[in-house]
Design an enzyme around this catalytic site. Structure first.
Site, PDB file in Angstrom:
ATOM      1  N   GLY A   1     -10.864  -6.248   0.677  1.00 18.67           N
ATOM      2  CA  GLY A   1     -11.517  -6.311   1.980  1.00 18.67           C
ATOM      3  C   GLY A   1     -11.992  -7.705   2.333  1.00 18.67           C
ATOM      4  O   GLY A   1     -13.072  -7.889   2.893  1.00 18.67           O
TER       5      GLY A   1
ATOM      6  N   SER B   1       0.842  -1.192   0.000  1.00 17.08           N
ATOM      7  CA  SER B   1       0.000   0.000   0.000  1.00 17.08           C
ATOM      8  C   SER B   1       0.878   1.244   0.000  1.00 17.08           C
ATOM      9  O   SER B   1       2.091   1.173   0.260  1.00 17.08           O
ATOM     10  CB  SER B   1      -0.903   0.012   1.232  1.00 17.08           C
ATOM     11  OG  SER B   1      -0.110   0.183   2.406  1.00 17.08           O
TER      12      SER B   1
ATOM     13  N   ILE C   1      -5.807  -9.971   1.221  1.00 25.58           N
ATOM     14  CA  ILE C   1      -5.800 -10.299   2.648  1.00 25.58           C
ATOM     15  C   ILE C   1      -4.774  -9.414   3.342  1.00 25.58           C
ATOM     16  O   ILE C   1      -3.579  -9.485   3.048  1.00 25.58           O
ATOM     17  CB  ILE C   1      -5.477 -11.785   2.870  1.00 25.58           C
ATOM     18  CG1 ILE C   1      -6.567 -12.663   2.211  1.00 25.58           C
ATOM     19  CG2 ILE C   1      -5.368 -12.101   4.357  1.00 25.58           C
ATOM     20  CD1 ILE C   1      -6.197 -14.113   2.081  1.00 25.58           C
ATOM     21  N   ASP C   2      -5.259  -8.595   4.266  1.00 26.15           N
ATOM     22  CA  ASP C   2      -4.387  -7.699   5.018  1.00 26.15           C
ATOM     23  C   ASP C   2      -4.705  -7.764   6.515  1.00 26.15           C
ATOM     24  O   ASP C   2      -3.852  -8.078   7.336  1.00 26.15           O
ATOM     25  CB  ASP C   2      -4.525  -6.263   4.497  1.00 26.15           C
ATOM     26  CG  ASP C   2      -3.567  -5.291   5.171  1.00 26.15           C
ATOM     27  OD1 ASP C   2      -2.662  -5.740   5.907  1.00 26.15           O
ATOM     28  OD2 ASP C   2      -3.707  -4.071   4.979  1.00 26.15           O
ATOM     29  N   SER C   3      -5.969  -7.499   6.874  1.00 28.50           N
ATOM     30  CA  SER C   3      -6.338  -7.438   8.292  1.00 28.50           C
ATOM     31  C   SER C   3      -6.009  -8.724   9.040  1.00 28.50           C
ATOM     32  O   SER C   3      -5.556  -8.691  10.190  1.00 28.50           O
ATOM     33  CB  SER C   3      -7.828  -7.121   8.447  1.00 28.50           C
ATOM     34  OG  SER C   3      -8.124  -5.839   7.951  1.00 28.50           O
TER      35      SER C   3
ATOM     36  N   ASP D   1      -1.035  -1.631  -4.119  1.00 29.74           N
ATOM     37  CA  ASP D   1      -2.428  -1.698  -3.688  1.00 29.74           C
ATOM     38  C   ASP D   1      -2.973  -0.281  -3.505  1.00 29.74           C
ATOM     39  O   ASP D   1      -2.366   0.550  -2.825  1.00 29.74           O
ATOM     40  CB  ASP D   1      -2.499  -2.468  -2.360  1.00 29.74           C
ATOM     41  CG  ASP D   1      -3.911  -2.803  -1.941  1.00 29.74           C
ATOM     42  OD1 ASP D   1      -4.788  -2.910  -2.817  1.00 29.74           O
ATOM     43  OD2 ASP D   1      -4.135  -2.976  -0.725  1.00 29.74           O
TER      44      ASP D   1
ATOM     45  N   GLU E   1     -10.762  -0.191 -10.192  1.00 33.14           N
ATOM     46  CA  GLU E   1     -11.907  -0.488  -9.330  1.00 33.14           C
ATOM     47  C   GLU E   1     -13.146   0.252  -9.797  1.00 33.14           C
ATOM     48  O   GLU E   1     -13.088   1.430 -10.153  1.00 33.14           O
ATOM     49  CB  GLU E   1     -11.588  -0.115  -7.870  1.00 33.14           C
ATOM     50  CG  GLU E   1     -12.714  -0.457  -6.908  1.00 33.14           C
ATOM     51  CD  GLU E   1     -12.285  -0.410  -5.445  1.00 33.14           C
ATOM     52  OE1 GLU E   1     -13.185  -0.318  -4.590  1.00 33.14           O
ATOM     53  OE2 GLU E   1     -11.073  -0.484  -5.156  1.00 33.14           O
TER      54      GLU E   1
ATOM     55  N   SER F   1     -10.500 -10.193   4.303  1.00 30.67           N
ATOM     56  CA  SER F   1     -10.029 -10.912   5.485  1.00 30.67           C
ATOM     57  C   SER F   1     -11.226 -11.483   6.236  1.00 30.67           C
ATOM     58  O   SER F   1     -12.318 -10.910   6.233  1.00 30.67           O
ATOM     59  CB  SER F   1      -9.227  -9.985   6.400  1.00 30.67           C
ATOM     60  OG  SER F   1      -7.930  -9.766   5.888  1.00 30.67           O
TER      61      SER F   1
END
Length: 313
Positions: A212, A50, A255-257, A82, A134, A214
């Site tokens: 988003g 990011s 997948i980040d959180s 990202d 997006e 996760s």
């Protein structure tokens, strides 16, 4: 082997009914945990950065760490920006060795989103780099991306064909009910598979991306709360929904959180049990192992891409 683009990855994923994991990275331990897990199960990877991670760890450090991971594992790995928010940021990453970038102009009117996306696509393609864009807006918070729930907008399937044709983009992130961060749902989790099905019908064979995504694994939330954290009501996307999306047109799942939660929970537990410890290796090591465990689970049971690296090499 050098860094790769996502082109062949997505082609194989679409045909095979699985998705490639796109894991956000911020430091050496996170990169090691992800790539060691992927090596053990022979999975292709997208490591994504990011704007916030790039500011924190610096562009050159992250690129060199990813290059080291390729040397260690021999896996096909794409390095992806990202949520790039400008042509200038995307250009800087393209010129600096990234093989994939996302231009996120989804907050702008349709025509302006097309204009900026096409500008990035034209430059990226001239350098052999692929582009994600997006349509629609996810709610939630991720680094500098902050969208209130009332500002979230589902992707309109009526716009996707024109957008892809006019921009020449290589993959499309859509909004079907996922959300950035650890607080994704107030009620029961629900994804709009009807929207995904209609987009797949209108764009046959075209790779779709889910942000988003996760799952906000309860054991990590419980561990954080047990050792002094405060995360009441954190709730993510059920893994069976993600597996269903991966069996359809979704070829990339972000997948980040979950990575942050795994690392934070492990470190909180370590210090609760070892309050006098001050050696970073003692608490970052277990955190790295927990990330490795988490990523292996995702690659095998959620994404379905374990064993698929050999198809791309």
């Amino acid at each position: 082997m050098p860094l790769v683009t996502t082109k062949e990855m997505f082609k194989k994923a679409y045909e095979g009914g699985y998705a490639i994991g796109a894991f956000n990275v911020n430091n050496m331990e996170i990169i090691q945990g992800i790539t060691e897990a992927a090596k053990e199960v022979n999975a292709p990877l997208i490591l994504q950065v990011s704007a916030g991670a790039r500011k924190y760890a610096k562009h050159t450090y992250l690129v060199k760490l990813v290059e080291a991971a390729i040397e260690e594992t021999g896996l096909p790995i794409a390095l992806h920006l990202d949520h790039g928010d400008s042509f200038e940021l995307c250009k800087s990453c393209i010129d600096g060795g990234f093989t994939s970038v996302m231009i996120d102009a989804s907050h702008l009117p349709f025509e302006e989103n097309i204009r900026i996306t096409k500008q990035v696509v034209d430059y990226a393609h001239s350098k052999g780099v692929v582009v994600e864009a997006e349509l629609g807006r996810l709610s939630g918070v991720e680094d500098d991306v902050k969208v209130a729930e009332h500002e979230a907008i589902y992707t309109d399937p009526n716009e996707v064909e024109e957008f892809v044709e006019r921009t020449g983009v290589d993959s499309l992130a859509i909004a079907i009910g996922t959300s950035h961060g650890a607080y994704k749902f107030k009620g029961e989790p629900k994804l709009r598979f009807d929207i995904l099905e209609e987009i797949q019908r209108r764009l046959p064979g075209f790779p779709i991306v889910l942000h988003g995504a996760s799952s906000v694994i309860p054991e990590y939330v419980e561990m954080i709360n047990k050792y002094g954290g405060q995360m009441p009501g954190a709730k993510g996307v059920p893994e069976d929904m993600l597996r269903k999306a991966a069996s359809m047109a979704v070829c990339k799942i972000n997948i980040d959180s979950d990575l942050r939660l795994a690392m934070t929970a492990t470190i909180r537990k370590f210090f609760a049990e070892n309050p006098g410890e001050f050696d970073p290796r003692k608490y970052l090591g277990p955190a790295r192992e927990e990330i490795k465990k988490l990523v292996k689970h995702k690659l095998i049971n959620v994404l379905g891409c374990a064993g698929k690296a050999s198809e791309i090499l």
